[in-house]
Structure formats: structure tokens, C-alpha cells
Scaffold this motif. Structure first.
Motif, PDB file in Angstrom:
ATOM      1  N   SER A   1       0.830  -1.208   0.000  1.00  0.00           N
ATOM      2  CA  SER A   1       0.000   0.000   0.000  1.00  0.00           C
ATOM      3  C   SER A   1       0.864   1.257   0.000  1.00  0.00           C
ATOM      4  N   VAL A   2       1.919   1.258   0.800  1.00  0.00           N
ATOM      5  CA  VAL A   2       2.831   2.407   0.849  1.00  0.00           C
ATOM      6  C   VAL A   2       3.472   2.637  -0.519  1.00  0.00           C
ATOM      7  N   LEU A   3       3.902   1.567  -1.179  1.00  0.00           N
ATOM      8  CA  LEU A   3       4.533   1.693  -2.495  1.00  0.00           C
ATOM      9  C   LEU A   3       3.559   2.274  -3.526  1.00  0.00           C
ATOM     10  N   CYS A   4       2.299   1.822  -3.491  1.00  0.00           N
ATOM     11  CA  CYS A   4       1.299   2.335  -4.431  1.00  0.00           C
ATOM     12  C   CYS A   4       1.055   3.825  -4.212  1.00  0.00           C
ATOM     13  N   ILE A   5       0.936   4.224  -2.959  1.00  0.00           N
ATOM     14  CA  ILE A   5       0.702   5.639  -2.648  1.00  0.00           C
ATOM     15  C   ILE A   5       1.910   6.478  -3.049  1.00  0.00           C
ATOM     16  N   TYR A   6       3.091   5.921  -2.867  1.00  0.00           N
ATOM     17  CA  TYR A   6       4.315   6.648  -3.216  1.00  0.00           C
ATOM     18  C   TYR A   6       4.428   6.831  -4.730  1.00  0.00           C
ATOM     19  N   ILE A   7       4.096   5.784  -5.486  1.00  0.00           N
ATOM     20  CA  ILE A   7       4.107   5.885  -6.958  1.00  0.00           C
ATOM     21  C   ILE A   7       3.122   6.947  -7.408  1.00  0.00           C
ATOM     22  N   ARG A   8       1.938   6.947  -6.811  1.00  0.00           N
ATOM     23  CA  ARG A   8       0.922   7.944  -7.157  1.00  0.00           C
ATOM     24  C   ARG A   8       1.409   9.351  -6.846  1.00  0.00           C
ATOM     25  N   SER A   9       2.094   9.538  -5.721  1.00  0.00           N
ATOM     26  CA  SER A   9       2.584  10.859  -5.335  1.00  0.00           C
ATOM     27  C   SER A   9       3.642  11.370  -6.306  1.00  0.00           C
ATOM     28  N   ILE A  10       4.515  10.475  -6.743  1.00  0.00           N
ATOM     29  CA  ILE A  10       5.541  10.856  -7.725  1.00  0.00           C
ATOM     30  C   ILE A  10       4.871  11.280  -9.034  1.00  0.00           C
ATOM     31  N   TYR A  11       3.881  10.492  -9.459  1.00  0.00           N
ATOM     32  CA  TYR A  11       3.153  10.814 -10.695  1.00  0.00           C
ATOM     33  C   TYR A  11       2.472  12.176 -10.601  1.00  0.00           C
ATOM     34  N   ARG A  12       1.735  12.432  -9.500  1.00  0.00           N
ATOM     35  CA  ARG A  12       1.009  13.690  -9.387  1.00  0.00           C
ATOM     36  C   ARG A  12       1.958  14.883  -9.311  1.00  0.00           C
ATOM     37  N   THR A  13       3.121  14.686  -8.704  1.00  0.00           N
ATOM     38  CA  THR A  13       4.110  15.763  -8.623  1.00  0.00           C
ATOM     39  C   THR A  13       4.611  16.132 -10.021  1.00  0.00           C
ATOM     40  N   ILE A  14       4.979  15.122 -10.807  1.00  0.00           N
ATOM     41  CA  ILE A  14       5.454  15.378 -12.170  1.00  0.00           C
ATOM     42  C   ILE A  14       4.329  15.960 -13.018  1.00  0.00           C
TER      43      ILE A  14
END
Length: 304
Positions: free
Chosen positions: A221-234
Motif C-alpha cells: 500500500s505504501v509503495l502504491c501511494i508513493y508511486i501515485r505521489s511521484i506521478y502527481r508531482t510530475i
């Protein structure tokens, strides 16, 4: 531009009109109806299951997963609405505000789970006290959300205007999501340190077997949220006309899919069922019971 054209644009923003050839939308595309319905259904089902699960197990803090799912449903309902009314400002604001907020509820639940694991495994398993995870990182999430909400409001109000300047609002939103990414990165580092310590000190051996899958679910779950955060930042750093924000497939895969995995994994492995009440005490009781059996043997001998 003439007053009649301005009035027409205003009517598009408040009414429900199909895509007009040559006139762009705030999204840069028309949201897909099927994706909106699919994610409304998935998050809706997850919300129902989470509500039944936290009620059945009396794990009241786990209601944050239900709340997060409900907010996701509202966001994807806004996108479903936009698939038929792509110029409607209310639908656009509805989805952009809720889909930014929703993951915060999921991270709050993860902070509680990690804190509980630290309590069970002992203070040596973490660099921080269990309670600090919830206070520090939830505070950071709230700050980032407030900044993003302010920026989103500024940018959205300008996006609905002819020749509106969305740059100040966009920069504010980027600042908020960069701060959120920074705080999540720190949390990921702390969580990774917790995993390293738990493995190195062999602390997981003291836990019941059902807790180990929940441990893995938390990491996923942490990895999925982290991937999403990187995507939204870019995505936001590229601006409202950037490549990522104007191509829906990335949003569907890197936001929607990541978030449904992040929350649905706890439907399968719900903390109310898999998180031990007191793993350390249970382990000690088990050892004590074995010792008593061995000491009370008639011949006073111990088994090999």
C-alpha cells in the motif's frame, strides 16, 4: 472576444453540453465514461466492505479507509459527470479536490498500522516512537492538502475564464504536492528502516503468522501511494497543458489503479482480523506455558 461568445462559454461552464469541436476542456480531453463507472464501482465496493469489516471487528480507527473510499467515489463520480458534461466547472472542481484529498485517509490508516507494529515488536524496531508517526505525518498531510486546495481553487477559477492566468494557482498546487511527496518520502525511509530493523533483529518471529501478510500488505500500500505521489508531482509540475495531465491513461493507471490497490489490499487483509492484540505478550505466554509443562514432568526432565 464578443459578449455573446463570453456568455456562451459561461453557459458551457454551468450547464451540460457535449464536446464542441475545436473547443478544449479543462482536462485537455473528455474523461472516459467507462473508467468513471468502473472506479466508482470498485471504490464503492471497497467502502462497503471496509465499513462492514471495521464494524464487525470493532476496529473503529480503520473507518479512515471507508472515508477515503467515499471521497474517491465522489471524485470519480465527478469525472463520470464530466464525461457527459466536459465543460461543467462544478464537476471539474468536484473531482480535482476530492481525488487530491482521498489518499490522505489511506496514509492515516497506514500510520496507525505501522505504529501498532512498532508497539508489538518493541521500541528497538523504529527510529521514532509509534505515536509520532500519526502526529508528524498526518500534520504534514493536512498542511500539504490546505496548500493544494488553495492552489486548486486559484487555478480552477482562472481556468474557467477566457485568457485566465492559471500559473499562480498551479505553482501553489505544485508546492503543496512537492511538500506531500517530501513527507511521504521521509515516511517511506522510516518504514524501510523499520523493515530493516525487524528483519535484522528477527523481531517478526515473535508475531503470529496472520500478522506477516498484513505486514506485506502495508508495504504494498505504501509503495502504491508513493508511486501515485511521484506521478502527481510530475503531472502538476508540467502545468495544465502538460503531457501527463492531458493524457487520461496515465491518470487511470497511476492514480486510480494505484489507489484501489492501496486500499483494497486491506479488504483482503484487514487489520481488525490480522493485527495481533499483543504479539509480544502472547509470545511470552506461549514460552511460559512450555516451561511449566517441562518443569512439571514427573521425572523432572526436559524434552529435547
Amino acid at each position: 472576444m464578443s459578449n455573446s461568445t463570453t456568455d456562451w462559454r459561461e453557459q458551457l461552464a454551468v450547464g451540460c453540453h457535449a464536446k464542441v469541436e475545436g473547443l478544449g476542456t479543462s482536462y485537455g480531453y473528455v474523461p472516459t465514461l467507462g473508467a468513471g463507472i468502473a472506479y466508482c464501482t470498485l471504490f464503492g465496493l471497497s467502502m462497503i466492505f471496509h465499513t462492514a469489516q471495521f464494524w464487525w471487528t470493532r476496529t473503529w480507527w480503520a473507518s479512515v479507509f471507508s472515508i477515503g473510499c467515499m471521497v474517491e467515489v465522489l471524485g470519480w463520480a465527478g469525472r463520470t459527470w464530466s464525461s457527459k458534461c466536459p465543460y461543467n466547472t462544478t464537476a471539474f472542481l468536484m473531482q480535482i479536490s476530492t481525488l487530491i484529498i482521498a489518499p490522505t485517509f489511506f496514509t492515516a490508516g497506514i500510520y496507525v498500522i505501522l505504529g501498532r507494529f512498532i508497539q508489538l515488536l518493541g521500541r528497538e524496531s523504529s527510529i521514532l516512537r509509534p505515536s509520532l508517526y500519526l502526529w508528524i505525518f498526518c500534520t504534514c498531510d493536512v498542511i500539504s492538502l490546505v496548500v493544494q486546495a488553495i492552489g486548486g481553487g486559484m487555478a480552477s477559477s482562472e481556468a474557467g475564464k477566457i485568457n485566465g492566468n492559471t500559473a499562480p494557482g498551479t505553482h501553489t498546487m505544485v508546492a503543496g504536492i512537492v511538500f506531500q511527496l517530501f513527507s511521504i518520502t521521509i515516511f517511506v525511509i522510516c518504514a524501510a528502516d523499520f523493515v530493516r530493523r525487524s528483519i535484522r533483529l528477527r523481531l517478526l518471529q515473535n508475531m503470529s503468522g496472520s500478522a506477516i501478510p498484513l505486514f506485506g500488505a502495508m508495504i504494498l500500500s505504501v509503495l502504491c501511494i508513493y508511486i501515485r505521489s511521484i506521478y502527481r508531482t510530475i503531472e502538476l509540475s508540467q502545468g495544465w497543458s502538460g503531457y501527463l495531465i492531458t493524457h487520461e491513461s496515465y491518470f487511470i493507471a497511476l492514480d486510480g489503479a494505484m489507489m484501489i490497490v492501496a486500499v483494497a489490499v486491506f479488504n483482503v487483509l484487514h487489520p481488525g482480523w490480522h493485527l495481533p492484540k499483543d504479539a509480544a505478550a502472547s509470545s511470552k505466554r506461549d514460552v511460559s506455558s512450555v516451561d511449566e509443562v517441562e518443569l512439571n514432568r514427573p521425572d523432572g526432565s526436559r524434552g529435547v
